[in-house]
Design a protein around this motif. Structure first.
Motif, mmCIF file in Angstrom:
data_model
loop_
_atom_site.group_PDB
_atom_site.id
_atom_site.type_symbol
_atom_site.label_atom_id
_atom_site.label_comp_id
_atom_site.label_asym_id
_atom_site.label_seq_id
_atom_site.Cartn_x
_atom_site.Cartn_y
_atom_site.Cartn_z
ATOM 1 N N UNK A 38 4.969 -2.178 4.485
ATOM 2 C CA UNK A 38 4.290 -2.113 5.731
ATOM 3 C C UNK A 38 2.886 -2.320 5.437
ATOM 4 N N UNK A 39 2.426 -3.201 6.547
ATOM 5 C CA UNK A 39 1.000 -3.535 6.041
ATOM 6 C C UNK A 39 0.426 -3.326 7.685
ATOM 7 N N UNK A 40 -1.009 -2.341 7.464
ATOM 8 C CA UNK A 40 -1.676 -2.163 8.923
ATOM 9 C C UNK A 40 -3.187 -2.579 8.532
ATOM 10 N N UNK A 41 -3.517 -2.997 9.785
ATOM 11 C CA UNK A 41 -5.159 -3.388 9.971
ATOM 12 C C UNK A 41 -5.282 -2.870 11.379
ATOM 13 N N UNK A 87 1.500 3.891 -1.596
ATOM 14 C CA UNK A 87 0.689 3.428 -0.417
ATOM 15 C C UNK A 87 -0.671 3.398 -0.935
ATOM 16 N N UNK A 88 -1.482 2.759 0.008
ATOM 17 C CA UNK A 88 -3.066 2.498 -0.506
ATOM 18 C C UNK A 88 -3.547 2.138 0.971
ATOM 19 N N UNK A 89 -4.647 3.094 1.178
ATOM 20 C CA UNK A 89 -5.535 2.779 2.433
ATOM 21 C C UNK A 89 -6.980 2.575 1.935
ATOM 22 N N UNK A 90 -7.494 1.635 2.681
ATOM 23 C CA UNK A 90 -8.836 1.399 2.668
ATOM 24 C C UNK A 90 -9.615 1.697 3.771
ATOM 25 N N UNK A 106 2.073 -0.079 2.287
ATOM 26 C CA UNK A 106 3.085 0.757 1.842
ATOM 27 C C UNK A 106 4.226 -0.020 1.384
ATOM 28 N N UNK A 107 4.612 0.280 0.252
ATOM 29 C CA UNK A 107 5.991 -0.177 -0.349
ATOM 30 C C UNK A 107 6.814 0.753 -0.690
#
Length: 768
Positions: A200-203, A253-256, A235-236
């Motif tokens: 998952x990729x979110x922007x 998961x990583x959020x910036x 998220x992987x």
């Protein structure tokens, strides 16, 4: 709110609902079954003797639940007040129990947040965007047996979709007003070497909707707009299930997040001598504004506002092995961490001579490990296990009355002879006379709190179905024993006017919890349950108290609940209800000794007892094959007794629960229309209303109330359109459709924030 008005609104809602429900028997098909894992096993919502709000992926999309805060509008028993110093953190309240200052490390929350079974002790940065969720479960009431410490109000569980092993692509693009842009990419990849994978990729971007400009800008300073958002996340997820009886799930998961804080407007009195420095205040802003102003001049003013940056990350590893047909072993290993650099400018909203600015740098990490054994037989269902948590964090906070002055000139304080200049923050200025009555520090000082928590628990729960009454009775008993150890240290920069002295404290808690439930199925469609459960919230200390050696003890409670689960009219009407009473001992309260002149000083203490009584009603009805409505209502009443405050005064009559509206409800309507080869037309409306509620527990200086308000949201989409080899969705949506501009947070009598204006946008989604 006037009780007559409340009764009128409820009567209208019931009348509308009754009219809608009349044709159900003749026209509608059955409701879809909802599967939950609230009791550490998969089972139907209707078979689970817990008050639960559950939202599947379709409901999440239709309601536009893009972040954790949105969940609060969909569940009337859950309140998610906007956090005052940052947009990257939430305070959760369920049934009137919560933590208003949920960002600090030395005070625990009352609502447990879980991400695929992994506990998140701090809410900062958790699930910045809700992407590709299978469902969200909101468990109401204490969950001390299976979920443990700090779930006295309940728990919120986010469950993500698992990799399928076959290629698929979901891509969503969104555009809206205030420069809103969002992209969500979800990809399932083919199985490789027995491993299934999902990415998952979110922007997300949005301009700040309060324009920060005007006089007072210093070259090189940061003057971002308030409510700005710029978020990215990944998220992987990996799954291995090629060995019989064994399933291994791993996720990262990583959020910036780069955001700015809420804008607090001055909404107090005007006139000569009103400000803390004895000056004039000429303007009060008691309606939502979208530009910054100076209350002392009534003119536009820019406030120093750097970005708040948050970097959150997490790993989880779940291993499940079926030992035999009656016993399953599961290991859940979790790691979560975040780094947060928070900046807030309260923009003169307290009426002082200059605006209070806060900068807090927090580093936090936690490790959790849970081992479970679960299974079932003809008469028994059981689960038990061991739990371990290690949490470490450090938070350094600087407070200013005029940060721009400090950073541009090095002047950190004044006395009657003029400015006092120091080249470093670590030592007192060489000149300032702090005994001078006109002494005015621009820089209030810095303090750092280091905290460490270690917790161990042993738990078990068993459900017995005796061979009587046609096996319609389930008896459940659960128990948990927790050992909690906490230490904390506060250090300061040593400046003479720094209000926060060094200190340290610690606590060691051994706490048993238990629950007992009797669940009786009157028919295959109707059951009732009676439940008694306990829970506790750990003790701690206040990082913003003058005396850091002062601690508060654990808060304990017992809850009594009667519940109804029913599916009627050939499974076309789902009616669930709960009546409860919660009794809290040694309730933990926040106290601002001087919210006007010293809003940075906060004491936390145990005081007296609280009793909370409530009724909850959840209705979901299939009116026709194409039309479905939901009605959810929560009533809450509370009393606090023996509220003795740190100064020795009895303030029982002026102490209340915060973020606990007496009445709250939500209405949801979904209409579906098949258009043959053109796809399916979907129309969605939801309305959430909540009664007035207190934003401050002690009302000695006057009631600190947030008024009642309701929000209407809408979404219309054309879905499942076959085009260019893929399946498309086109949608338009609006939030706060009627552009309500009510207050949604208040600090003291003068400092307020307001609801976000109406937002609207379009979604374009491709499934391949």
């Amino acid at each position: 709110m006037n009780p007559t008005t409340v009764r009128r609104r409820l009567a209208s809602a019931v009348a509308v609902a009754s009219g809608l429900l009349l044709p159900i028997a003749a026209l509608a098909q059955g409701l879809e079954e909802v599967i939950v894992t609230a009791q550490k096993r998969s089972e139907s919502l209707q078979d689970t003797p817990i008050a639960i709000s559950a939202f599947n992926s379709e409901a999440i999309e239709n309601m536009g639940l893009n972040n954790a805060k949105d969940i609060g509008l969909a569940s009337p028993s859950l309140q998610t007040p906007a956090y005052p110093t940052t947009s990257n953190n939430l305070g959760f309240f369920i049934r009137g129990i919560g933590n208003a200052d949920s960002i600090i490390l030395t005070k625990d929350n009352t609502v447990g947040v879980y991400y695929d079974g992994v506990y998140a002790g701090r809410h900062t940065g958790v699930l910045s965007d809700l992407a590709d969720l299978e469902r969200v479960e909101v468990l109401r009431g204490p969950q001390g047996t299976l979920y443990g410490r700090n779930t006295t109000a309940g728990a919120i569980s986010f469950i993500t979709k698992k990799p399928s092993g076959e290629f698929s692509l979901d891509q969503t693009f969104s555009l809206g007003n205030y420069g809103y842009q969002r992209s969500v990419t979800s990809v399932d990849l083919p199985t490789v070497a027995g491993v299934k994978s999902h990415v998952d990729l979110t922007f997300t971007e949005r301009d700040g909707w309060v324009e920060n400009g005007g006089a007072g800008q210093v070259p090189g300073g940061d003057y971002n707009d308030f409510y700005l958002e710029d978020k990215q996340g990944i998220r992987i997820a990996l799954r291995y299930d090629q060995i019989d009886r064994l399933v291994v799930d791993y996720s990262f998961d990583y959020s910036d997040m780069d955001t700015t804080s809420p804008y607090f407007q001055y909404s107090g009195a005007t006139g000569a001598g009103i400000s803390a420095a004895g000056g004039d205040i000429v303007a009060s802003y008691r309606e939502r504004v979208e530009k910054t102003y100076d209350a002392k001049t009534g003119q536009r003013r820019a406030y120093h506002l750097p970005l708040t940056t948050t970097r959150a990350r997490g790993h989880s590893l779940t291993v499940s092995y079926d030992i035999n047909d009656f016993l399953t072993f599961k290991s859940i290993t979790g790691y979560r961490a975040f780094d947060d650099n928070l900046s807030q400018n309260f923009a003169d909203s307290f009426g002082g001579a200059s605006g209070l600015e806060v900068n807090t740098v927090t580093e936090h990490e936690q490790y959790t490990q849970e081992f479970q054994l679960s299974g079932s037989s003809a008469s028994w269902k059981y689960v038990g296990g061991l739990y371990y948590l290690k949490e470490e964090g450090s938070a350094a906070e600087r407070q200013y009355l005029d940060r721009t002055l400090v950073e541009s000139t090095g002047i950190i304080a004044f006395d009657s002879s003029g400015p006092c200049v120091s080249g470093a923050f670590g030592a007192p200025p060489p000149v300032c006379n702090v005994l001078d009555p006109s002494f005015y520090p621009a820089y209030l000082g810095e303090f750092t709190v280091d905290s460490e928590v270690e917790s161990y628990a042993l738990f078990g729960q068993a459900t017995w179905t005796p061979d009587i009454l046609d096996n319609r009775l389930d008896l459940t008993f659960g128990a948990r024993y927790t050992q909690d150890e906490r230490t904390a240290t506060r250090t300061t920069d040593g400046l003479l006017w720094n209000a926060f002295n060094p200190g340290d404290n610690g606590s060691d808690i051994n706490q048993p919890d238990w629950s007992a439930t009797a669940d009786f199925r009157w028919t295959d469609q109707v059951s009732t349950y009676a439940k008694v459960s306990t829970g506790f919230r750990s003790g701690g200390s206040s990082p913003k108290s003058l005396d850091f050696s002062q601690t508060f003890d654990e808060e304990t409670l017992v809850s009594y609940e009667l519940g109804l689960k029913s599916e009627l009219l050939d499974n076309r009407l789902r009616l669930n209800a709960a009546v409860y009473q919660t009794e809290i001992e040694d309730i933990i309260l926040d106290y601002l000794p001087d919210p006007v002149n010293a809003p940075n000083i906060v004491d936390i203490f145990n005081s007296g007892e609280a009793e909370i009584r409530g009724v909850e009603l959840d209705i979901l009805a299939a009116i026709t094959d194409n039309f479905q409505i939901g009605i959810n209502y929560a009533y809450l009443d509370s009393d606090i007794s023996d509220a003795v405050f740190p100064d020795g005064s009895d303030r029982t009559d002026t102490t209340v629960l915060v973020w606990a509206p007496e009445n709250a409800y939500s209405l949801v309507a979904d209409y579906y229309l098949q258009l043959d080869s053109l796809g399916e037309l979907k129309a969605h409306l939801d309305y959430a209303w909540q009664d007035e509620q207190y934003a401050l527990a002690n009302t000695d200086a006057g009631e600190v109330l947030v008024g009642d308000y309701g929000l209407l949201n809408a979404r219309i989409s054309l879905d499942y359109v076959q085009l260019l080899g893929g399946e498309w969705q086109f949608a338009v949506w609006a939030k706060n459709l009627t552009d309500e501009d009510n207050v949604n947070y208040r600090i003291g009598q003068t400092s307020t924030t307001y609801l976000q204006p109406r937002t609207w946008g379009v979604d374009l989604k491709l499934r391949y």
